[in-house]
Design a protein around this motif. Structure first.
Motif, PDB file in Angstrom:
ATOM      1  N   THR A   1       0.829  -1.218   0.000  1.00 50.77           N
ATOM      2  CA  THR A   1       0.000   0.000   0.000  1.00 50.77           C
ATOM      3  C   THR A   1       0.863   1.268   0.000  1.00 50.77           C
ATOM      4  O   THR A   1       0.446   2.325   0.459  1.00 50.77           O
ATOM      5  CB  THR A   1      -0.958   0.017   1.208  1.00 50.77           C
ATOM      6  OG1 THR A   1      -0.191  -0.177   2.412  1.00 50.77           O
ATOM      7  CG2 THR A   1      -1.994  -1.089   1.100  1.00 50.77           C
ATOM      8  N   LYS A   2       2.078   1.151  -0.543  1.00 48.07           N
ATOM      9  CA  LYS A   2       3.017   2.278  -0.570  1.00 48.07           C
ATOM     10  C   LYS A   2       2.396   3.518  -1.208  1.00 48.07           C
ATOM     11  O   LYS A   2       2.586   4.642  -0.715  1.00 48.07           O
ATOM     12  CB  LYS A   2       4.284   1.879  -1.330  1.00 48.07           C
ATOM     13  CG  LYS A   2       5.325   2.987  -1.411  1.00 48.07           C
ATOM     14  CD  LYS A   2       6.551   2.564  -2.203  1.00 48.07           C
ATOM     15  CE  LYS A   2       6.253   2.527  -3.678  1.00 48.07           C
ATOM     16  NZ  LYS A   2       7.473   2.339  -4.492  1.00 48.07           N
ATOM     17  N   ASP A   3       1.643   3.339  -2.283  1.00 46.67           N
ATOM     18  CA  ASP A   3       1.065   4.490  -2.981  1.00 46.67           C
ATOM     19  C   ASP A   3       0.107   5.280  -2.091  1.00 46.67           C
ATOM     20  O   ASP A   3      -0.009   6.501  -2.229  1.00 46.67           O
ATOM     21  CB  ASP A   3       0.350   4.046  -4.254  1.00 46.67           C
ATOM     22  CG  ASP A   3       1.332   3.619  -5.341  1.00 46.67           C
ATOM     23  OD1 ASP A   3       2.544   3.888  -5.178  1.00 46.67           O
ATOM     24  OD2 ASP A   3       0.898   3.016  -6.333  1.00 46.67           O
ATOM     25  N   LEU A   4      -0.559   4.592  -1.169  1.00 45.73           N
ATOM     26  CA  LEU A   4      -1.455   5.290  -0.234  1.00 45.73           C
ATOM     27  C   LEU A   4      -0.656   6.205   0.690  1.00 45.73           C
ATOM     28  O   LEU A   4      -1.093   7.305   1.035  1.00 45.73           O
ATOM     29  CB  LEU A   4      -2.268   4.292   0.591  1.00 45.73           C
ATOM     30  CG  LEU A   4      -3.266   3.418  -0.178  1.00 45.73           C
ATOM     31  CD1 LEU A   4      -3.952   2.431   0.778  1.00 45.73           C
ATOM     32  CD2 LEU A   4      -4.312   4.290  -0.876  1.00 45.73           C
ATOM     33  N   TYR A   5       0.527   5.738   1.093  1.00 46.64           N
ATOM     34  CA  TYR A   5       1.373   6.547   1.971  1.00 46.64           C
ATOM     35  C   TYR A   5       1.998   7.711   1.212  1.00 46.64           C
ATOM     36  O   TYR A   5       2.179   8.798   1.771  1.00 46.64           O
ATOM     37  CB  TYR A   5       2.439   5.668   2.623  1.00 46.64           C
ATOM     38  CG  TYR A   5       1.857   4.753   3.675  1.00 46.64           C
ATOM     39  CD1 TYR A   5       1.695   5.175   4.982  1.00 46.64           C
ATOM     40  CD2 TYR A   5       1.444   3.461   3.348  1.00 46.64           C
ATOM     41  CE1 TYR A   5       1.134   4.355   5.957  1.00 46.64           C
ATOM     42  CE2 TYR A   5       0.890   2.619   4.312  1.00 46.64           C
ATOM     43  CZ  TYR A   5       0.735   3.077   5.602  1.00 46.64           C
ATOM     44  OH  TYR A   5       0.181   2.263   6.564  1.00 46.64           O
ATOM     45  N   ILE A   6       2.310   7.496  -0.056  1.00 46.08           N
ATOM     46  CA  ILE A   6       2.793   8.605  -0.883  1.00 46.08           C
ATOM     47  C   ILE A   6       1.719   9.683  -0.972  1.00 46.08           C
ATOM     48  O   ILE A   6       1.996  10.883  -0.842  1.00 46.08           O
ATOM     49  CB  ILE A   6       3.206   8.097  -2.282  1.00 46.08           C
ATOM     50  CG1 ILE A   6       4.531   7.322  -2.172  1.00 46.08           C
ATOM     51  CG2 ILE A   6       3.338   9.256  -3.279  1.00 46.08           C
ATOM     52  CD1 ILE A   6       4.977   6.640  -3.457  1.00 46.08           C
ATOM     53  N   GLN A   7       0.476   9.262  -1.150  1.00 46.07           N
ATOM     54  CA  GLN A   7      -0.622  10.223  -1.206  1.00 46.07           C
ATOM     55  C   GLN A   7      -0.835  10.930   0.133  1.00 46.07           C
ATOM     56  O   GLN A   7      -1.239  12.090   0.170  1.00 46.07           O
ATOM     57  CB  GLN A   7      -1.921   9.526  -1.659  1.00 46.07           C
ATOM     58  CG  GLN A   7      -1.920   9.139  -3.127  1.00 46.07           C
ATOM     59  CD  GLN A   7      -1.587  10.304  -4.050  1.00 46.07           C
ATOM     60  OE1 GLN A   7      -2.166  11.382  -3.949  1.00 46.07           O
ATOM     61  NE2 GLN A   7      -0.632  10.089  -4.960  1.00 46.07           N
ATOM     62  N   GLN A   8      -0.551  10.222   1.230  1.00 48.52           N
ATOM     63  CA  GLN A   8      -0.625  10.858   2.553  1.00 48.52           C
ATOM     64  C   GLN A   8       0.300  12.081   2.587  1.00 48.52           C
ATOM     65  O   GLN A   8      -0.087  13.159   3.054  1.00 48.52           O
ATOM     66  CB  GLN A   8      -0.212   9.863   3.644  1.00 48.52           C
ATOM     67  CG  GLN A   8      -0.156  10.449   5.051  1.00 48.52           C
ATOM     68  CD  GLN A   8       0.735   9.645   6.000  1.00 48.52           C
ATOM     69  OE1 GLN A   8       1.903   9.415   5.721  1.00 48.52           O
ATOM     70  NE2 GLN A   8       0.166   9.220   7.125  1.00 48.52           N
ATOM     71  N   TYR A   9       1.519  11.904   2.094  1.00 49.32           N
ATOM     72  CA  TYR A   9       2.480  13.009   2.042  1.00 49.32           C
ATOM     73  C   TYR A   9       1.961  14.125   1.141  1.00 49.32           C
ATOM     74  O   TYR A   9       1.945  15.303   1.527  1.00 49.32           O
ATOM     75  CB  TYR A   9       3.824  12.505   1.497  1.00 49.32           C
ATOM     76  CG  TYR A   9       4.764  11.910   2.521  1.00 49.32           C
ATOM     77  CD1 TYR A   9       5.991  12.512   2.794  1.00 49.32           C
ATOM     78  CD2 TYR A   9       4.461  10.737   3.204  1.00 49.32           C
ATOM     79  CE1 TYR A   9       6.887  11.968   3.703  1.00 49.32           C
ATOM     80  CE2 TYR A   9       5.339  10.181   4.123  1.00 49.32           C
ATOM     81  CZ  TYR A   9       6.546  10.796   4.374  1.00 49.32           C
ATOM     82  OH  TYR A   9       7.424  10.256   5.285  1.00 49.32           O
ATOM     83  N   ILE A  10       1.562  13.766  -0.060  1.00 53.69           N
ATOM     84  CA  ILE A  10       1.168  14.765  -1.055  1.00 53.69           C
ATOM     85  C   ILE A  10      -0.071  15.544  -0.608  1.00 53.69           C
ATOM     86  O   ILE A  10      -0.135  16.769  -0.780  1.00 53.69           O
ATOM     87  CB  ILE A  10       0.987  14.095  -2.430  1.00 53.69           C
ATOM     88  CG1 ILE A  10       2.373  13.688  -2.956  1.00 53.69           C
ATOM     89  CG2 ILE A  10       0.300  15.041  -3.422  1.00 53.69           C
ATOM     90  CD1 ILE A  10       2.363  12.869  -4.213  1.00 53.69           C
TER      91      ILE A  10
END
Length: 227
Positions: free
Chosen positions: A209-218
Motif C-alpha cells: 500500500t506504498k502508494d497510499l502513503y505517498i498520497q498521505q504526504y502529497i
C-alpha cells in the motif's frame, strides 16, 4: 544576503557534536569527506540557489546507506544520480527510505518542484552507529538526554535560512514526533507539527500500500502549499 544553499552548506560543513558520546556509540558524519563535500555542494547549489522560503521536513538522523553516504537526507547514491542528475562515485547501493522519498518526490512533480518548496533535515543532522548498525538518537537514553542542546542549536540555526513557521512535517509518527513535539512546546518554533509515516516503516511493513502513503504526504503538502 546568503542564498538558501549557502546557508545550508555553511551549516552542514560546520557540524560538530558538542558532547561525549556514550555506550560505544560512534558519530556518522559524512560531511568531512571530500567526495561528500563535493556532492552536497552540487546538490544544494542546484536546488537551493535562491532566497525562497520553504517548509521543513524533519527526519530522525542519517543512516549508513542514505544520508550517511551522500551527506544529503534521504538521498542514496542511486537517487542522487538517477533522480537528481548528479553523477557520483559512491557505491550504488540503494536505501529503502530513499526509494520511498524519491517515489514521493516524483509523484509530487519531480525534484525541481519539490525542492523549490521543501527542505529536508533531521532532528539530529549527524547520524550514529553502534556495533556497525544504525542507531536512532532516541534508542539510547543517555544519548537522547545529551543531544538535546545540539538538537535545539541545529533547529534554531536552520530556521533562519527561510523556513516557514506555520507548519513543520515530522517524518515518523512515533518517538521522533513525540520528541520534536515536546521541544516545540518549549521553544515555539512552529505553529503546528504534522506527523507523516516513516518511509522505512512503509517499505518494510506496508509495501503493498506504498502508494497510499505517498498520497498521505502529497495531501498533507497540498493542504498548505495551495492554501
Amino acid at each position: 544576503m546568503k542564498t538558501f544553499a549557502e546557508n545550508i552548506l555553511d551549516f552542514l560543513f560546520d557540524l560538530e557534536l558538542p558532547f561525549k558520546l556514550p555506550n560505544k556509540i560512534e558519530v556518522l558524519d559524512a560531511h568531512k569527506l571530500p567526495e561528500v563535500h563535493a556532492a552536497c555542494k552540487i546538490f544544494y547549489e542546484k536546488f537551493y540557489t535562491d532566497h525562497n522560503e520553504r517548509y521543513l521536513l524533519i527526519g530522525i538522523n542519517p543512516g549508513r546507506f542514505g544520508g550517511g553516504v551522500t551527506g544529503i537526507p534521504f538521498t542514496d547514491p542511486v537517487r542522487l544520480q538517477n533522480d537528481c542528475g548528479i553523477e557520483n562515485n559512491f557505491q550504488k547501493k540503494q536505501e529503502l527510505s530513499s526509494v520511498f522519498i524519491y517515489d514521493m518526490i516524483n509523484a509530487y512533480g519531480g525534484t525541481q518542484k519539490f525542492y523549490s518548496k521543501f527542505y529536508i533535515s533531521a532532528v539530529s543532522p549527524l547520524g550514529f552507529v553502534r556495533a556497525g548498525k544504525n542507531l536512532n538518537y532516541y534508542d539510547d537514553k543517555v544519548l537522547q538526554q545529551r543531544i538535546e542542546p545540539f538538537v535545539i542549536d541545529c533547529m534554531e540555526k536552520q530556521i533562519v535560512f527561510g523556513i516557514k513557521r506555520n507548519i513543520c512535517f515530522c517524518i515518523g509518527e512515533g518517538e521522533n514526533f513525540k520528541y520534536l513535539k515536546k521541544l516545540n512546546e518549549k521553544h515555539a518554533w512552529f505553529d503546528e507539527i504534522k506527523a507523516l509515516s516513516h518511509p522505512r516503516f512503509v517499505m518494510q511493513y506496508k509495501l503493498k500500500t506504498k502508494d497510499l502513503y505517498i498520497q498521505q504526504y502529497i495531501h498533507a503538502f497540498a493542504r498548505v502549499t495551495q492554501a
